[in-house]
Design a protein around this motif. Structure first.
Motif, PDB file in Angstrom:
ATOM      1  N   ARG A 112       0.767  -1.258  -0.072  1.00  0.00           N
ATOM      2  CA  ARG A 112      -0.045   0.057   0.017  1.00  0.00           C
ATOM      3  C   ARG A 112       0.795   1.119   0.192  1.00  0.00           C
ATOM      4  O   ARG A 112       2.071   1.102  -0.041  1.00  0.00           O
ATOM      5  N   ASP A 113       0.120   2.091   0.041  1.00  0.00           N
ATOM      6  CA  ASP A 113       1.062   3.617  -0.139  1.00  0.00           C
ATOM      7  C   ASP A 113       1.792   3.959   1.189  1.00  0.00           C
ATOM      8  O   ASP A 113       1.148   3.856   2.115  1.00  0.00           O
ATOM      9  N   SER A 116       0.503   5.915   4.400  1.00  0.00           N
ATOM     10  CA  SER A 116      -0.243   5.358   5.450  1.00  0.00           C
ATOM     11  C   SER A 116       0.622   5.182   6.594  1.00  0.00           C
ATOM     12  O   SER A 116       0.226   4.734   7.795  1.00  0.00           O
ATOM     13  N   ARG A 166       2.104  -3.634  -8.647  1.00  0.00           N
ATOM     14  CA  ARG A 166       1.582  -3.635  -7.376  1.00  0.00           C
ATOM     15  C   ARG A 166       0.009  -3.547  -7.567  1.00  0.00           C
ATOM     16  O   ARG A 166      -0.537  -3.935  -6.348  1.00  0.00           O
TER      17      ARG A 166
ATOM     18  N   ARG B 112      -4.023   7.874  -3.362  1.00  0.00           N
ATOM     19  CA  ARG B 112      -3.161   6.885  -2.712  1.00  0.00           C
ATOM     20  C   ARG B 112      -4.099   5.850  -2.254  1.00  0.00           C
ATOM     21  O   ARG B 112      -5.488   5.836  -2.790  1.00  0.00           O
ATOM     22  N   ASP B 113      -3.796   4.720  -1.488  1.00  0.00           N
ATOM     23  CA  ASP B 113      -4.699   3.744  -1.241  1.00  0.00           C
ATOM     24  C   ASP B 113      -5.845   3.842  -0.482  1.00  0.00           C
ATOM     25  O   ASP B 113      -5.631   4.380   0.605  1.00  0.00           O
ATOM     26  N   MET B 115      -7.208   2.269   1.715  1.00  0.00           N
ATOM     27  CA  MET B 115      -7.120   1.918   3.088  1.00  0.00           C
ATOM     28  C   MET B 115      -6.752   2.850   3.998  1.00  0.00           C
ATOM     29  O   MET B 115      -7.088   2.801   5.176  1.00  0.00           O
ATOM     30  N   SER B 116      -6.157   3.846   3.245  1.00  0.00           N
ATOM     31  CA  SER B 116      -5.628   4.961   4.382  1.00  0.00           C
ATOM     32  C   SER B 116      -6.951   5.948   4.801  1.00  0.00           C
ATOM     33  O   SER B 116      -6.484   6.942   5.722  1.00  0.00           O
ATOM     34  N   GLU B 167       0.472   5.177 -10.355  1.00  0.00           N
ATOM     35  CA  GLU B 167       1.839   5.162  -9.837  1.00  0.00           C
ATOM     36  C   GLU B 167       2.568   6.524 -10.641  1.00  0.00           C
ATOM     37  O   GLU B 167       3.426   6.941 -10.046  1.00  0.00           O
ATOM     38  N   LEU B 170       1.434   9.622  -8.996  1.00  0.00           N
ATOM     39  CA  LEU B 170       1.642   9.901  -7.868  1.00  0.00           C
ATOM     40  C   LEU B 170       2.987  10.393  -7.524  1.00  0.00           C
ATOM     41  O   LEU B 170       3.513  11.216  -7.132  1.00  0.00           O
TER      42      LEU B 170
END
Lengths: 223, 223, 223, 223
Positions: A112-113, A116, A166, B112-113, B115-116, B167, B170
Motif C-alpha cells: 500500500r501507499d 499510510s 503493485r 493513494r490507497d 485503506m488510508s 503510480e 503519484l
DNA sequence: CATGAATGAGCTTTCATTCAT
DNA sequence: CATGAATGAAAGCTCATTCAT
C-alpha cells in the motif's frame, strides 16, 4: 542457544505474528497496541519487553518483507547458461508474485501507499520501491543495448511497470481475502496465513497471469 | 448573493483549502482538526460552523476530486467524426493527467490507497477505481471486437493499466513537490496549489509522457 | 411609552416566552441558547441585547413564577369576616393549584429540585420554599393556639405538607403533558401553554383534589 | 481473591466513592469526569479503566441506592404474628429513613427530581418512585378493607405521602450537611460519608420523627 | 437595533508508554 | 521475566458569549 533464549525467541515470534495479523487486518494507524496484545494473548507490559514501540515492531515486519522481496529478485544475467533474458524476467515476476501471495498479510500492508505509515517506514519503503524502479530501468537499458527493447523513456516505463504490478498484487490479495472471509467466517483466529495456490477471483492462475503480464510488458516495450 | 453570503462562502473555501493542504501533507489519519484550524488560522469552533466533522470535510474534498476526474474521462466513441479511437484514448489520458496535475493536492490524497481513509471514503474511492477499471475493460473489449487489440485477459490488463497510471501520477506529484519545497522553502503557507506547467523531475513533459504511456499500452495490447 | 419601547418590550416578551417553552421542555442544563433563539426565531446576538446571560433569563422566569405563587397565598386571618380559617386554607390551596396548573410550563421547571439549577437560582428557590414552610408553620401555630390543631412538630409537618403539594402538582403536570403529547402530536410549536381545566389522568378534578388534600392534612388517613 | 484483585476492587470503590461525593455535591450534569478524577486523585485514563463513561458510573451508584431502599421496605403482612399493621408501617418508615440517612450522599442525589438525570436514570428512577406509590396505594387499600383507613382517593394520598417523605428526607440531609460544613470546614476530602446518628437541625430525633410522620398520615393535623 | 460569524475554554474519550509488584 | 494498573497528552466536538458589520 539456551532454553531461556529459545523461549524468548518463540515469544518474540508469536508477538510478531500477532502484530502481522493485526496490521494486515486494520492497517498501521487503526491497529493499536491493545489489538496486538489481545491477539498475542500477552500482557501490555510484555509487549514492551520485546519491542520498544509500535513503530519498532512495524519496522521489523517491514524489513522482513522487504528482504523477502529483495531475495526473490535476481539481476538479469547475460551469461547464456542462465537462459534467455526474457525467461529470467519471467522467473523474476513469478518469484515475486509467489512470494507476495505466500505472505499476503505482510504484502497487504507493505504494497500500500507509504503515506499510510510512520515517517521512518515511509522513507524505507519509498527507497525500496525506488530500488525496484532502478532495477527495472537497468533491465530496459540492457534490453535496449541488446536490441531487444524499443527506444522509450525508461523511467516512465519502469514506474508504470511497478504500478501495474503493485495494483495487480494488491487486488489479488484483496479478492482472495474477501473470498476467504465469505467462505470461512467461522475460522479460528490463528488461521493459516497463506499458502493458497489458487489465484483470486477475477484473476487467472499464476502461470497464466505471469504470462499475461509479461506479454503486456514485452510487446509493449520489446520488439 | 449578499455580501455576507460571499464572505461566508469565501471563508468556507479558505477552510477547505487549508484542509486540502493539510490532508495532502499528512494524509487522512495523521491530519487533525487542530492542524486544519492552525493552517486556516481560525478558532476551533469556527471549523464546526462550516463542517460537522473531519469526515465531512474530507468527503467534500473527495467528491470534488472524483467529480473532476469523472468529468475528464470520455467514453470512446466509434463515430468516425469523433476521430480515431486511439486518438480519443490519448485525449482521455491527456485530460486526466492534466486535471490531476492541476489539482495535485487533492490528487496526492485521493490517488493513494483507499485503506488510508475512513470507511465511507474507502468504499467511495474503491467504487471509483472499480468504475475506471470497468471502463478500461470495455475499451479493450471494443478494441478486440474491432480487431485492434490482441487477445488478452482484459481484467488483468485493465488493472495493470490503472496501476501504471496511478503510480506515474503519484510519483510526478511527489517529484514536483519535492522540487518546489527545495526551490522555495520560504513559501507563504497559502502558496499556489497548482499550475506548474512543467513536468516533474525525472519525467518528460506532458505531451511526450502521454505518448510514452500510450505507446506502452498500445503496443503492449493492440496490434 | 414610545413606539420603539413598545417594540422592544414585545420582543423581550417573545424571547421570554420562547425560553419558557424551551426550559420547560428540556430543563435548565439541557436547554442551550441555541434552542432558545431557534424557538424565538431571532439571531444569536439579539438574545444578548435583551438578556445578559442564560442565567439571567432563567432568573427572570423564576422571579415571575415565584411572584405569581406568592401572590396567590394569603395569610390566614382570624377576622371572622374573612371566613373560617379552614376555608381560608382551602382557598389558598385552591389558588396555588390553579395558578400552578395555569402556568404549567414555569411550574414544571420551578417545582423541581433546586439542585438542577444554577447557584443563584438554587439559593433563590430554596429561600422561596423556606418561606412557604415558615408560612405553613405559622398556620399550624395559630391553629394550635386556637385549639384547632393538635400538638405536633410544626417544622416536620410543614415540610411534609410542602412535599406532598409539590409532588402532587409535579405529577399532575407530567400526566397532563404526557396526555397532551399523545393526543395532539401535530401541535404547532407555539401551542397554548396552559388553560386546560380538566385535571390530569389519575388525579381527580381540582375541587375534589383540594378537598382530598385538605382532608388528608386535617384528618390523615388511618384511624 | 488475589492481592491484585483486592487492590483493583479497592481502587474501584475509591473511584465510586469519589464520584458519589462529587455527584452529591454538584448533581449529575454539573459533575464532570474532571471533578471525579480530581476528587479521586487519579489520572484521566485511570477512570476509564474502571468505568466506561460518566453515565455508567452514575448508573452503578443509582442501582446500589435503589436496591438499598427496596431492601428496606417490607410488604405489610396481615398475619397476626407479624404484629400490628400500623407497627409494620412504622418499621418501614424507620428502616427507610435510617437507610437514607446512613447513605446521605447517594440519597442526596437520588431523591431529587429525576429530570436532573440522564435519560436512562430518569426512566429507572421514575419507575422506582412509581413502584413506591403503588406500594402505598396497596397499603391504603388493604387498610380500607380492614376498616382501618377512611375512604379517600388512594392515588392522590399515595403521591402526597411519597412527596412528604421525600421532602423531609432531602431537607434533613441538606440540614445535616450544612451543619457539618460549618462545624468542620477543614475536613479532609475523604471524610466519613454518613453515620451521624443525631438528626439534622430543625428536625427531631429519628424515633420521634417517625412517630410524628406516622401520626400525620394517620390522623392529620387539624380537627 | 439586529445580525450571525467568530471565539476558545471545556467536555468526554482514546491510547502509546511506563513502572511497581 | 511477566504483569496490568496507571499515566497524561491529545483527539474530536459543544456551547455560552463577544463583536464587527
Amino acid at each position: 542457544m539456551t532454553r531461556a533464549q529459545q523461549r524468548r525467541a518463540q515469544r518474540r515470534s508469536a508477538i510478531l505474528a500477532a502484530a502481522r495479523r493485526v496490521f494486515s487486518r486494520k492497517g498501521y494507524h487503526e491497529a493499536s497496541i491493545g489489538d496486538i496484545i489481545d491477539e498475542a494473548q500477552i500482557a501490555r507490559g510484555t509487549f514492551y519487553l520485546y519491542f520498544h514501540s509500535k513503530r519498532e515492531i512495524f519496522a521489523e515486519l517491514r524489513d522482513a518483507f522487504l528482504e523477502l522481496i529483495r531475495g526473490s529478485v535476481q539481476r538479469i544475467s547475460l551469461d547464456p547458461s542462465d537462459g534467455e533474458p526474457l525467461q529470467q524476467m519471467r522467473a523474476n515476476f513469478r518469484r515475486v508474485m509467489t512470494v507476495v501471495l505466500e505472505h499476503e498479510q505482510l504484502a497487504a500492508i507493505m504494497l500500500r501507499d507509504p503515506m499510510s505509515f510512520d515517517a521512518d517506514t515511509r522513507v524505507e519503503v519509498e527507497q525500496f520501491f525506488d530500488q525496484i524502479i532502478t532495477l527495472i530501468e537497468r533491465a530496459i537499458e540492457v534490453g535496449h543495448a541488446l536490441g531487444m527493447a524499443r527506444d522509450c523513456d525508461r523511467h516512465t516505463i519502469a514506474v508504470a511497470a511497478l504500478g501495474a504490478l503493485r495494483e495487480i498484487l494488491l487486488r489479488m490479495i484483496d479478492a482472495r481475502r474477501t473470498a476467504n472471509a465469505s467462505t470461512a467466517s467461522a475460522d479460528s483466529a490463528g488461521g493459516a496465513e497463506d499458502g493458497a495456490n489458487h489465484s483470486a477471483e477475477g484473476f487467472p492462475e499464476i502461470e497464466q497471469l505471469v504470462d499475461e503480464l509479461l506479454a503486456f510488458f514485452a510487446r509493449g516495450v520489446f520488439t
